[in-house]
Write a protein that holds these residues in place. Structure first.
Motif, PDB file in Angstrom:
ATOM      1  N   PRO A  96       0.908  -1.192   0.119  1.00 59.39           N
ATOM      2  CA  PRO A  96      -0.131  -0.133  -0.065  1.00 59.39           C
ATOM      3  C   PRO A  96       0.775   1.098  -0.031  1.00 59.39           C
ATOM      4  N   GLU A  98       3.220   2.113  -2.275  1.00 55.39           N
ATOM      5  CA  GLU A  98       3.940   2.416  -3.520  1.00 55.39           C
ATOM      6  C   GLU A  98       3.638   3.883  -3.944  1.00 55.39           C
ATOM      7  N   ASP A  99       2.263   4.303  -3.532  1.00 61.95           N
ATOM      8  CA  ASP A  99       1.888   5.742  -3.824  1.00 61.95           C
ATOM      9  C   ASP A  99       2.977   6.790  -3.143  1.00 61.95           C
ATOM     10  N   ASP A 102       6.319   7.246  -4.826  1.00 63.88           N
ATOM     11  CA  ASP A 102       6.136   8.288  -5.898  1.00 63.88           C
ATOM     12  C   ASP A 102       5.908   9.610  -5.385  1.00 63.88           C
TER      13      ASP A 102
ATOM     14  N   ARG B   2      -3.979   0.615  -8.826  1.00 65.13           N
ATOM     15  CA  ARG B   2      -2.826  -0.023  -9.486  1.00 65.13           C
ATOM     16  C   ARG B   2      -3.239  -1.340  -9.467  1.00 65.13           C
ATOM     17  N   LEU B  17      -5.450  -2.605  -6.518  1.00 66.23           N
ATOM     18  CA  LEU B  17      -5.437  -1.570  -5.235  1.00 66.23           C
ATOM     19  C   LEU B  17      -6.125  -0.306  -5.694  1.00 66.23           C
ATOM     20  N   LYS B  19      -8.121   3.010  -4.995  1.00 65.11           N
ATOM     21  CA  LYS B  19      -8.084   4.606  -4.326  1.00 65.11           C
ATOM     22  C   LYS B  19      -9.339   5.212  -3.717  1.00 65.11           C
TER      23      LYS B  19
END
Lengths: 302, 97
Positions: A96, A98-99, A102, B2, B17, B19
């Motif tokens: 969770p 990965e954002d 970035d 994702r 995933l 959001k």
């Protein structure tokens, strides 16, 4: 004349020896810790008498992984807890955070008001394993969090909060860059003052505090592998390799400082402030214990 | 959104995933915001629909979705779409590896 020569030579030798040996004690401690952990988890079922008096035989033989070597301890309690490891592997299929990596990369490349970026302070983002450092000029330990805030201040920006948000995002980017580059934890004790900071951190780690009279070591050295309710306690060895961490309890990323504050609260103690000498020294000690282990951040913990 | 999709041995596994805040009615009342959660998820490979799910407020924030379907779909594109209570919709695409 000869006597003088000999004494001068002896003095020289002594100073040389001490220059190379500021980390002698630390190295001894680190090797002892590795030996302790590897022995403890070589075969938990066999070690019931010496290390796990309160666990059942069934638990020790079925729920534990045997024969764990140093580098595997970076997984924390998932190194030996089979159930936890399978859950961990499943979450890591689609992590969770990965954002956040970035977002951290964007922050790294974003320009300050004066036109510079974080590149001016950290030319190589793969530096997560090199902090905390001891700064000889200032005489204090500088953690990655403090170094980022110093960079912001030097460029006329407002410092960030030290526990989550932007700080955690940027550190997540540094950690993932270090992991991709295959970096290892590399903490240096280069001077007498640095050795003293290490000793202060070690003392803090092993002193009982708070109304529960617990020390960090009660749970994370002697207590590793024992249960608190249904969770296995993690080892000190490898504690700092994978931060910042996405904790399910937090539902977000947090820095090392945030995690230590949580530990302080659990001990029944008023938390030490991030950036305080106590916090930095403890982190310096903890990071040294994980020396030479691969960096593998960010990660997920419960 | 994702998406990771992989075909292996005549079976395609899709992980996604999404959001979304997934504000349930109880949470919404506490926060003083309108409730909003994903109510419908569909997945398509080309013209073939591979998933049709009706969901509710019991899913977590930023829900993780994992499903599999029969058939090798290597190189094709998978398209996942969700609709939430406010009527907003979002589509994510990814190539199946």
């Amino acid at each position: 004349m000869n006597v003088i020569k000999i004494t001068v030579a002896a003095l020289l030798m002594a100073s040389l020896a001490s220059a190379a040996s500021f980390n002698t004690q630390a190295e001894k401690d680190r090797k002892a810790l590795i030996a302790y952990m590897e022995k403890k988890f070589s075969d938990p079922a066999k070690n019931k008498g010496s290390f796990f008096p309160y666990s059942t035989n069934e638990e020790l033989s079925k729920r534990f992984t045997k024969g764990i070597k140093r580098d595997a301890f970076r997984l924390g309690s998932y190194a030996y807890d089979k159930g936890g490891k399978s859950q961990y592997d499943e979450v890591m299929e689609m992590p969770p955070f990965e954002d956040n990596i970035d977002a951290g990369k964007a922050l790294y490349e974003k320009k300050f008001a004066n036109g510079k970026t974080f590149k001016s302070c950290f030319p190589d983002p793969a530096i997560a394993g090199e902090y905390p450092k001891f700064d000889d000029k200032k005489g204090t330990v500088v953690t990655l969090t403090l170094a980022i805030n110093e960079c912001l201040k030097a460029n006329g920006e407002k410092p960030w909060k030290m526990k989550k948000g932007k700080m955690a995002d940027l550190e997540a980017y540094f950690a993932s860059a270090s992991t991709e580059a295959g970096k290892k934890v590399h903490i240096v004790i280069q001077s007498e003052a640095a050795a003293q900071a290490y000793e202060a951190g070690k003392k803090a780690y092993y002193s009982q505090r708070g109304y529960l009279k617990l020390s960090c070591a009660t749970c994370h050295v002697q207590g590793t592998g024992k249960r608190v309710r249904n969770e296995y306690m993690s080892p000190l060895l490898g504690h700092t390799t994978h931060f910042p961490v996405y904790r399910l309890k937090w539902q977000g990323l947090g820095t090392l400082e945030r995690r230590i504050e949580g530990c302080n609260k659990d001990e029944g103690e008023k938390p030490h402030k991030p950036g305080s000498p106590w916090m930095s020294n403890v982190l310096y000690f903890m990071a040294y214990m994980s020396n030479e282990m691969p960096v593998d951040g960010p990660a997920i913990r419960k | 959104m994702r998406i990771k999709a992989k075909s292996k041995g005549g079976k395609t596994t899709v992980k996604a995933l999404l959001k979304h805040p997934m504000m349930s009615f109880v949470q919404a009342k506490k926060a003083g915001k309108p409730a909003n959660f994903i109510t419908h998820i569909t997945a398509k490979v080309g013209d073939m629909q591979v998933l049709d799910a009706s969901t509710s407020q019991n899913l977590s924030k930023n829900p993780y979705l994992k499903f599999a379907f029969k058939g090798d779909a290597k190189g094709k594109e998978i398209e996942i779409t969700w609709v939430d209570l406010s009527g907003k919709t979002k589509t994510g695409k990814a190539k199946i590896k």
